[in-house]
Design an enzyme around this catalytic site. Sequence first.
Site, PDB file in Angstrom:
ATOM      1  N   THR A  12     -78.503 151.331  49.059  1.00 13.72           N
ATOM      2  CA  THR A  12     -78.270 150.080  49.785  1.00 13.72           C
ATOM      3  C   THR A  12     -79.422 149.107  49.604  1.00 13.72           C
ATOM      4  O   THR A  12     -79.240 147.895  49.648  1.00 13.72           O
ATOM      5  CB  THR A  12     -78.047 150.400  51.281  1.00 13.72           C
ATOM      6  OG1 THR A  12     -76.825 151.112  51.387  1.00 13.72           O
ATOM      7  CG2 THR A  12     -77.959 149.159  52.141  1.00 13.72           C
ATOM      8  N   SER A  58     -76.127 156.648  46.442  1.00 13.29           N
ATOM      9  CA  SER A  58     -76.724 157.992  46.383  1.00 13.29           C
ATOM     10  C   SER A  58     -75.701 159.106  46.555  1.00 13.29           C
ATOM     11  O   SER A  58     -76.033 160.283  46.392  1.00 13.29           O
ATOM     12  CB  SER A  58     -77.869 158.138  47.381  1.00 13.29           C
ATOM     13  OG  SER A  58     -77.398 158.313  48.686  1.00 13.29           O
ATOM     14  N   THR A  91     -79.735 155.927  51.308  1.00 10.79           N
ATOM     15  CA  THR A  91     -80.100 156.715  52.497  1.00 10.79           C
ATOM     16  C   THR A  91     -79.166 157.902  52.743  1.00 10.79           C
ATOM     17  O   THR A  91     -79.527 158.831  53.452  1.00 10.79           O
ATOM     18  CB  THR A  91     -80.103 155.835  53.764  1.00 10.79           C
ATOM     19  OG1 THR A  91     -78.773 155.351  53.994  1.00 10.79           O
ATOM     20  CG2 THR A  91     -81.080 154.681  53.643  1.00 10.79           C
ATOM     21  N   ASP A  92     -77.967 157.862  52.152  1.00  9.48           N
ATOM     22  CA  ASP A  92     -76.999 158.917  52.477  1.00  9.48           C
ATOM     23  C   ASP A  92     -77.469 160.307  52.056  1.00  9.48           C
ATOM     24  O   ASP A  92     -77.210 161.294  52.754  1.00  9.48           O
ATOM     25  CB  ASP A  92     -75.635 158.607  51.820  1.00  9.48           C
ATOM     26  CG  ASP A  92     -74.856 157.557  52.609  1.00  9.48           C
ATOM     27  OD1 ASP A  92     -75.309 157.184  53.711  1.00  9.48           O
ATOM     28  OD2 ASP A  92     -73.800 157.113  52.117  1.00  9.48           O
TER      29      ASP A  92
END
Length: 327
Positions: A12, A58, A91-92
């Site tokens: 992101t 990700s 971030t996932d």
Amino acid sequence: MKKIVIVATGGTIAGVGEKGKTVAYHAGEINIDDILVTIPDVKHLAYLEIVQFMNVDSNEMNPDIWMKLSNTINQIIKCDDVDGVVVTHGTDTIEETSYFLNLTIHSDKPVVLTGAMRPATATSADGPYNLYQAIALAANDEAKGHGVIVLFSNTIYSGRDIQKVNNYKIDAFDQKSFGCLGYMQDERAYFFSKTFKTHTVQSMFSNEKLEKLSSVAIAYYYAGADEAYLEYLAQHNDGIVLVGSGNGNFSKAWVRMIETCYQKYGTVFVRASRVPLGIVFSDHVFDPNQRCISSNTLSAQKARILLMLALTKTTDFKELKTIFKKY
Ligand code: SIN
């Protein structure tokens, strides 16, 4: 001035969407240079070199990419003129990549992962500031020797323990019961704790170029969960991480199926828990034949990473148990 290499992977932080908005965007769209131009003050922090390793959401990360990323960073960080590495990441799955790198990078120089919850095109995007602080942290000698770390929202986390705990707020991460390693104020870092777990230079997985990992699946237990799919997973994997209830618990049907899979396929099992806080201990009721290794304080997705690496070294149950205590 320190030299920091930025290895950009997407996420992101490199996301693009409707101008000013935080929704309906695609991660991994713009290059890292386009983010760096928004934080011109970084030139006072370090001399930067850029590696645009990939540019993806990700959720596209996988074990093959982890190995390639780790091998690339190990090549970069062994250069005498490189002082640290920053990895930008979605971030996932940042918690998985950070743990994988924590176990496989052979250097005590700072390796700092960061990302963003808001795309680059959002009003008040958080990515540029996180990147600014990550670069400052990677250039800071105090960041050496902590293992791979993650900088997010003014907070320094251990790559082993970080977990995404909020899928909406910009303060999206935590380190379970262990607080965090430290805070940052602008470019200044304040460390106040250290992990006791083995990582980076001391890790038995960081000494050689990575070429192959064992295959490990995750099976989630819920009330009434069918045990049959464990056998399917056992047929296709070397190991299975069981996400049990409470202390990594499950039904008697699962207990019986675990024994069946062990006898038929030699499957290695790890018991983790779907409860986010606490520690999974070994148990004689839910694991009467002692076929499972306890995940300790690792989440299932992190326990999977450790087992994928550990099974490349040994299949001995006692040795695997020791590895899970140590890492
Ligand atoms: C991703 O993980 O690439 C998308 C989500 C994010 O970075 O926040």
